[in-house]
Design a protein around this motif. Structure first.
Motif, PDB file in Angstrom:
ATOM      1  N   VAL A   1       0.828  -1.213   0.000  1.00  0.00           N
ATOM      2  CA  VAL A   1       0.000   0.000   0.000  1.00  0.00           C
ATOM      3  C   VAL A   1       0.852   1.247   0.000  1.00  0.00           C
ATOM      4  N   SER A   2       1.800   1.349   0.925  1.00  0.00           N
ATOM      5  CA  SER A   2       2.593   2.578   1.019  1.00  0.00           C
ATOM      6  C   SER A   2       3.859   2.320   1.814  1.00  0.00           C
ATOM      7  N   ILE A   3       4.822   3.221   1.640  1.00  0.00           N
ATOM      8  CA  ILE A   3       6.052   3.261   2.424  1.00  0.00           C
ATOM      9  C   ILE A   3       6.140   4.646   3.047  1.00  0.00           C
ATOM     10  N   ALA A   4       6.407   4.711   4.341  1.00  0.00           N
ATOM     11  CA  ALA A   4       6.558   5.996   5.018  1.00  0.00           C
ATOM     12  C   ALA A   4       7.830   5.971   5.851  1.00  0.00           C
ATOM     13  N   LEU A   5       8.516   7.129   5.928  1.00  0.00           N
ATOM     14  CA  LEU A   5       9.727   7.257   6.727  1.00  0.00           C
ATOM     15  C   LEU A   5       9.608   8.466   7.639  1.00  0.00           C
ATOM     16  N   GLU A   6      10.048   8.314   8.847  1.00  0.00           N
ATOM     17  CA  GLU A   6      10.199   9.444   9.754  1.00  0.00           C
ATOM     18  C   GLU A   6      11.672   9.834   9.752  1.00  0.00           C
ATOM     19  N   VAL A   7      11.956  11.066   9.387  1.00  0.00           N
ATOM     20  CA  VAL A   7      13.333  11.519   9.281  1.00  0.00           C
ATOM     21  C   VAL A   7      13.492  12.845  10.007  1.00  0.00           C
TER      22      VAL A   7
END
Length: 823
Positions: free
Chosen positions: A811-817
């Motif tokens: 569905v999706s890829i998310a990153l906290e940076v």
């Protein structure tokens, strides 16, 4: 690539969608009124919710956020939309239908002397002999403890080498009460000469099982299976503990020797398939029909010769008692179906070596045509005799035809000697013609411009045939590569036994074009075909009238718009597409060839031009199958015509051997394996393996960085959302900066992530994923990697899984940076 409110403090009362405290990520710091250190701890991120196709040509800074530099065996949305799907879905698989002409070196019940236990966390290795091209294997086992994983069997040709072959069994379908015998076919084969010592190194493991009690490490379930074994021989085994989902997979296998060896039967085939096609306006591949009943035509060969197979799709069997002759040196079989004036339906075919042949549908007995030659018989003329004849008074083109054992002019029997004409080098055949072009000037000067004898018999050695507007066109002659022969239309209808028209394409001397032979022929429109050579193309008009109209060449262009073979060109939905290694895939819609806009140009240089290729269209997609010259794998580039160019419409399938395809109004794609005669349904609905081989689905993000790569970032968390189903193992890899990544693809370090399907209380754990559960509220599952703290200038996330019993949906890829300067 920019993100919303990049490098700004959190606005009062407004939380951006990627922010860690938008209730997606529990436990992160909360925003405050003042821009304190706490409020800046996590204030940026990337959310990739549109998983578009390949971009292998743009740099990481300028490429789209949603494109992928490496994306295999997946599609944007899916070819199967009967249930909920993510916008990055694994490709459909290949269904086994029939595999004739194979032999099995199997074991019997008497050979079973003991059993060997296996479970997820125990691997087996052993060596077995082989003697031939291995296309499948057999095994006998029992699912003693109702293991819900998948058993994979890997074959290598050298000890410790990469597997060249894999088959698998869904253990959910194996009985816990009795031993069952399984026959498995692989999508890749073991060549006969792969190991000179005739040894295969086999490894077995169980994967894709998770304990239903959710924990950080649900992989060590301990559920056992039993494999039938023999006491003759030994094996090696290693027992290990699968690692936690929060630790990179780095398991070490310490193998020890044990007595007994698992029993594995081997399936051999010494045949290989020959590409077969029907290139007329039907555009359904090598299918023929009689009274509405369909048959598929296949061709296979081995060291002793070649044969044609007639496949009855409705009954899923081969037609018996056929006798269709083909030359054993054949490289491609081309067919054409036509009905003569006696209402007999014939299949005409050419193999590049033999004379033109045909067989009647339903009788399946081939007959060869008497063959002619392009230049063995010549016509000569005595000018003075012709000048004094009754034809010598006016200019014209005079055609004499040999029919019924005599010559005729204007349907009146004549003698050639009356006109000073004679033949040298041989005699005429039925339908042969002599054409005299004669001019008389106003001043009375008489000139014989040309005289030509044409043998109406088909020349031996054609490799291309097409039926177009009631005529058969023959081309690709082995000894006369620029010749085109065309059948006749007579008063009572088409005559497919006589070929009185002979034209050289392009319209030059064959000696001038001998290094630029005809390589392909394709229908362009209802009244035109296109003939292509290595570096030319010519449009050829065929009058649509039944009883009159002579075929004529419209135009010829000597440029780089040619093709290397018939598999490099196709007419799909009225548009011609062709492949050239220098220019890639091109399109012709009536004016000139134009390069198709693409982001996969780098793949074209890897196309092995010595191996068969095929470009074809189906279901609003253009497919280009080829062999990679670097890694030797069978691959396919797919252009999804339903996506615009900004959405990156290119995708790639890997490990997908392809020979040819056939389809009809039922939307079934039927093909044959190129390495052995296994008939199969391609891209089959609700099939998620290729034969008995799992499919590796993988999608990498581009390298993500701050705009212009202006500053380093610290990656803190990664979140991947999928639709949870029976694919219970996913792998996530994080790579910071290209110089630090593992350079050899396939050996990257991954985190193994468990996925729990939505099993209800009433359903036991071993039950395959329920069809209706995909619509439940908890159908979307999030995998998270925390406490990463990776400092880099650019980061890439790689997600992959192996599909066998269900489709993979990313569905999706998310990153906290966090930008580095805010520490």
């Amino acid at each position: 690539m920019s993100t919303r409110w990049q490098n700004n403090p959190h606005p009062h009362g407004r939380v951006p969608i990627y922010y860690a405290n938008n209730r997606l990520y529990n436990g992160s710091y909360a925003p405050t009124e003042a821009p304190t250190r706490t409020s800046r701890r996590i204030h940026d991120g990337f959310v990739l919710s549109n998983n578009y196709g390949l971009d292998t040509t743009s740099d990481d800074i300028n490429s789209s956020l949603y494109s992928s530099p490496y994306y295999i065996n997946g599609r944007y949305n899916s070819d199967n939309l009967t249930t909920q799907r993510a916008n990055s879905a694994s490709v459909q698989g290949t269904e086994f239908l029939l595999s004739p002409l194979e032999t099995t070196a199997d074991f019997t019940d008497d050979d079973i002397q003991t059993t060997i236990e296996m479970w997820q966390g125990k691997q087996l290795k052993f060596v077995i002999p082989y003697d031939g091209k291995v296309v499948g294997n057999t095994i006998t086992l029992k699912n003693t403890d109702e293991c819900t994983g998948i058993l994979s069997i890997y074959f290598s040709t050298k000890e410790g080498g990469e597997p060249v072959y894999e088959t698998a069994i869904d253990l959910c379908k194996v009985s816990p009460d009795r031993f069952e015998h399984f026959i498995l076919h692989s999508m890749t084969v073991v060549p006969q000469q792969a190991n000179p010592k005739k040894k295969l190194y086999v490894r077995m493991e169980i994967w894709d099982e998770v304990d239903q009690k959710r924990s950080a490490n649900p992989f060590n379930t301990g559920r056992k299976i039993e494999i039938a074994a023999t006491g003759l021989g030994n094996h090696q085994a290693c027992v290990y503990k699968l690692q936690d989902k929060n630790v990179m997979v780095d398991e070490h296998y310490d193998y020890k020797d044990y007595p007994s060896r698992p029993l594995i039967g081997l399936i051999y085939s010494d045949y290989e398939s020959v590409p077969t096609d029907r290139i007329d306006n039907m555009k359904t591949g090598a299918t023929v029909s009689l009274n509405g009943y369909r048959y598929d035509i296949f061709c296979v060969k081995n060291g002793s010769g070649a044969q044609v197979l007639i496949y009855d799709k409705e009954m899923n069997k081969l037609v018996e008692g056929t006798d269709i002759s083909v030359d054993g040196r054949i490289k491609q079989l081309n067919i054409a179906q036509a009905t003569d004036t006696n209402k007999n339906t014939w299949v005409y075919y050419v193999d590049g070596y033999s004379p033109l042949q045909r067989f009647k549908i339903g009788e399946w007995r081939s007959e060869a045509f008497p063959t002619g030659s392009a230049d063995s018989v010549k016509a000569e003329i005595d000018d003075s005799v012709f000048f004094d004849s009754d034809l010598g008074g006016a200019s014209g083109t005079y055609v004499f035809t040999y029919t019924g054992g005599h010559w005729e002019y204007n349907e009146t029997e004549v003698s050639l000697s009356t006109y000073g004409i004679s033949l040298i080098g041989g005699g005429p055949s039925e339908g042969s013609t002599i054409t005299v072009v004669y001019t008389v000037t106003d001043g009375g000067t008489k000139t014989i411009e040309s005289i030509e004898f044409v043998d109406a018999r088909p020349v031996v050695g054609a490799s291309l045939i097409v039926h177009h507007n009631n005529r058969l066109y023959l081309a690709g002659f082995r000894n006369d590569p620029n010749l085109v022969q065309i059948s006749s239309i007579e008063k009572d209808g088409p005559n497919y036994t006589l070929f009185p028209y002979r034209i050289y394409v392009p319209n030059r001397s064959p000696y001038d074009t001998s290094l630029n032979p005809i390589t392909a022929i394709v229908e362009y429109s209802t009244d035109e075909i296109m003939i292509l050579g290595k570096s030319f193309y010519a449009r050829f008009q065929s009058n649509v009238n039944i009883e009159d109209g002579t075929p004529s060449q419209v135009s010829s262009y000597m440029d780089s718009a040619g093709v290397q073979g018939q598999g490099d060109v196709v007419n799909y939905k009225g548009v011609l597409y062709s492949f050239d290694q220098k220019e890639g895939i091109r399109r012709y819609s009536g004016a000139v060839w134009s390069k198709l806009p693409t982001t996969v140009d780098s793949h074209y240089d890897r196309v092995d031009m010595t191996k068969p290729r095929k470009i074809w269209g189906y279901a609003n997609k253009l497919y280009f199958n080829y062999t990679d010259s670097i890694d030797g794998k069978a691959k396919c580039l797919i252009w999804d015509m339903q996506m615009n160019y900004q959405q990156y419409p290119w995708f790639q399938d890997v490990d997908i051997p392809f020979c040819d395809a056939r389809f009809d109004e039922t939307e079934d794609l039927i093909g044959i394996h190129p390495d052995y005669p296994c008939i199969m349904r391609l891209y089959a609905e609700d099939i998620w393996a290729r034969l008995d081989t799992p499919i590796v689905f993988r999608r990498d993000t581009k390298y993500l960085s701050l705009p212009g790569n202006a500053a380093d970032i610290i990656v803190k968390r990664v979140h991947a959302k999928i639709i949870n189903n029976a694919n219970r193992w996913w792998y996530l890899s994080i790579n910071g900066d290209k110089q630090n990544m593992t350079q050899f693809r396939g050996h990257d370090k991954y985190y193994r992530q468990p996925v729990w399907d939505t099993i209800t209380v009433q359903e036991p754990a071993e039950t395959p994923f329920p069809f209706e559960d995909v619509f439940e509220e908890n159908a979307i599952y999030q995998m998270s990697l925390t406490n990463i703290r990776l400092q880099c200038s650019a980061v890439q996330v790689r997600a992959k899984t192996k599909t066998f019993r269900n489709q993979a949906n990313l569905v999706s890829i998310a990153l906290e940076v966090q930008p580095h300067q805010f520490l």
